[in-house]
Design a protein around this motif. Structure first.
Motif, PDB file in Angstrom:
ATOM      1  N   THR A 112     -37.093   6.657  24.706  1.00 55.77           N
ATOM      2  CA  THR A 112     -37.599   5.929  23.598  1.00 55.77           C
ATOM      3  C   THR A 112     -39.510   6.321  23.784  1.00 55.77           C
ATOM      4  O   THR A 112     -39.547   6.501  22.081  1.00 55.77           O
ATOM      5  N   ALA A 122     -38.418   2.301  14.815  1.00 52.55           N
ATOM      6  CA  ALA A 122     -37.523   0.499  15.621  1.00 52.55           C
ATOM      7  C   ALA A 122     -35.441   1.156  14.555  1.00 52.55           C
ATOM      8  O   ALA A 122     -34.920   0.670  15.115  1.00 52.55           O
ATOM      9  N   THR A 123     -35.182   2.247  14.381  1.00 51.03           N
ATOM     10  CA  THR A 123     -34.013   2.804  14.579  1.00 51.03           C
ATOM     11  C   THR A 123     -34.105   2.952  16.045  1.00 51.03           C
ATOM     12  O   THR A 123     -32.344   2.395  16.348  1.00 51.03           O
ATOM     13  N   VAL A 125     -35.343   1.901  18.765  1.00 48.47           N
ATOM     14  CA  VAL A 125     -35.128   0.422  19.600  1.00 48.47           C
ATOM     15  C   VAL A 125     -33.990  -0.594  19.332  1.00 48.47           C
ATOM     16  O   VAL A 125     -33.309  -1.295  19.687  1.00 48.47           O
ATOM     17  N   THR A 126     -33.486  -0.020  17.588  1.00 47.76           N
ATOM     18  CA  THR A 126     -32.153  -1.031  17.466  1.00 47.76           C
ATOM     19  C   THR A 126     -31.371   0.181  18.345  1.00 47.76           C
ATOM     20  O   THR A 126     -30.210  -0.737  18.827  1.00 47.76           O
ATOM     21  N   ASN A 129     -31.065  -1.204  21.872  1.00 46.97           N
ATOM     22  CA  ASN A 129     -30.588  -2.330  22.274  1.00 46.97           C
ATOM     23  C   ASN A 129     -29.115  -2.885  22.130  1.00 46.97           C
ATOM     24  O   ASN A 129     -28.410  -3.902  22.185  1.00 46.97           O
ATOM     25  N   SER A 188     -44.545  -6.467  21.939  1.00 44.01           N
ATOM     26  CA  SER A 188     -44.081  -4.586  22.251  1.00 44.01           C
ATOM     27  C   SER A 188     -44.520  -4.469  23.683  1.00 44.01           C
ATOM     28  O   SER A 188     -45.867  -5.472  24.469  1.00 44.01           O
ATOM     29  N   PRO A 194     -41.920  -1.640  20.529  1.00 40.99           N
ATOM     30  CA  PRO A 194     -41.453  -3.423  20.816  1.00 40.99           C
ATOM     31  C   PRO A 194     -40.216  -3.178  20.823  1.00 40.99           C
ATOM     32  O   PRO A 194     -39.407  -2.820  21.567  1.00 40.99           O
ATOM     33  N   TYR A 196     -37.959  -5.533  20.375  1.00 42.19           N
ATOM     34  CA  TYR A 196     -36.980  -5.458  19.280  1.00 42.19           C
ATOM     35  C   TYR A 196     -37.202  -5.209  17.991  1.00 42.19           C
ATOM     36  O   TYR A 196     -38.251  -5.230  17.069  1.00 42.19           O
ATOM     37  N   SER A 197     -36.189  -4.843  17.180  1.00 38.43           N
ATOM     38  CA  SER A 197     -36.286  -4.245  15.920  1.00 38.43           C
ATOM     39  C   SER A 197     -35.957  -5.089  14.261  1.00 38.43           C
ATOM     40  O   SER A 197     -35.848  -4.886  13.588  1.00 38.43           O
TER      41      SER A 197
END
Length: 308
Positions: A112, A122-123, A125-126, A129, A188, A194, A196-197
């Motif tokens: 990451t 963002a993708t 991070v998703t 998670n 963040s 971050p 979460y996204s």
């Protein structure tokens, strides 16, 4: 089966795990935005040494987790065709997913930082998670399915007073975790990544609730295995299966604490680096101990089988 025999894909699994760790180590040590250096203003060589002190214990835990799964497969191979084989094979497959869970979390966390300035952050991070969550759900689902087959063979009930207390404890943890999740700012970390996204309300459904389901399935699986152990003949056999059940409970509890730790990371950053490392190492040792107990249980079972 001779005592030296082992699962036929064991070598491949070891090579894959060690290769994944080497990739993790390279990515971590060459990270463009080291967290510790930014947050605690330490030098590059100190960051390098710190990352090694985390990477090496992680390798040990990955290997112990893998050993627990391979140990289960070894035992299934030893009792091939036996009445328990199909059920224990499902449990062994579930343990492989649990081993994959800890590996994937480490790899995604190491990848990451390289996407901090990328539109793909963002993708990523998703994915970070949710992918480990999917693996966890599949793993605990297999463990539960296998334990249900043991339950059907021995004809016992899962729900005892102890099961009720475990469920009540999980519900209390779930309530507290959900409250903390909703009130803690997303924000963040010091690298600009971050936490979460996706919107918080979405994550309650796609991440928080599924984790609770996974942990609940795992607790039910551990109770089924513990109950099954009380039904079988032979003190060593019972103790071995009890070790497996206790190891699973420890793995679940440590997984819950790691998620809580991740949520409370902002609070932990206010502590000294030494205190944070002490907490981290304690959790890693306990997490690894859960897999070690599972491995020890199946090792006892295998020894019994090869001496008969």
């Amino acid at each position: 089966m001779p005592p030296s025999a082992t699962w036929k894909h064991a070598t491949t699994a070891y090579v894959a795990t060690i290769s994944a760790w080497l990739l993790y180590a390279v990515l971590s040590l060459a990270s463009p935005t080291p967290t510790a250096q930014a947050a605690y203003h330490i030098t590059g060589p100190q960051v390098f040494a710190l990352q090694l002190t985390i990477a090496v214990p992680l390798l040990i835990i990955w290997l112990v987790a893998l050993r627990s799964a391979i140990g289960a497969k070894d035992y299934v191979q030893a009792i091939h065709g036996g009445p328990e084989a199909a059920a224990l094979n499902l449990i062994a497959n579930g343990l492989f997913f649990m081993a994959a869970y800890v590996v994937v979390i480490g790899l995604l966390s190491a990848i990451t930082p390289y996407l901090v300035h990328s539109p793909a952050l963002a993708t990523m991070v998703t994915l970070r998670n949710h992918l480990p969550l999917v693996i966890s759900l599949v793993g605990f689902g297999l463990l539960y399915h296998g334990s249900q087959r043991l339950k059907a063979a021995a004809n016992f009930t899962t729900w005892t007073p102890l099961t009720g207390w475990l469920f009540a404890g999980l519900c209390l943890f779930a309530a507290g975790f959900t409250w903390l999740f909703t009130v803690t700012p997303a924000g963040s970390d010091s690298r600009g990544i971050p936490n979460y996204s996706l919107p918080r309300a979405t994550l309650l459904v796609t991440m928080v609730l599924p984790y609770f389901i996974a942990w609940f399935l795992g607790l039910l699986a551990s109770r089924n295995i513990a109950r099954y152990s009380s039904q079988v003949k032979g003190i060593i056999y019972r103790l071995a299966l009890r070790d497996v059940a206790r190891g699973l409970v420890l793995i679940i509890v440590m997984g819950m604490l790691f998620q809580l730790l991740n949520l409370a990371m902002r609070l932990l950053l206010g502590l000294r680096l030494g205190a944070i490392l002490l907490i981290l190492y304690a959790l890693l040792i306990l997490y690894g101990s859960g897999f070690w107990l599972v491995r020890a249980g199946f090792k006892k079972l295998l020894r019994l089988e090869v001496t008969q």
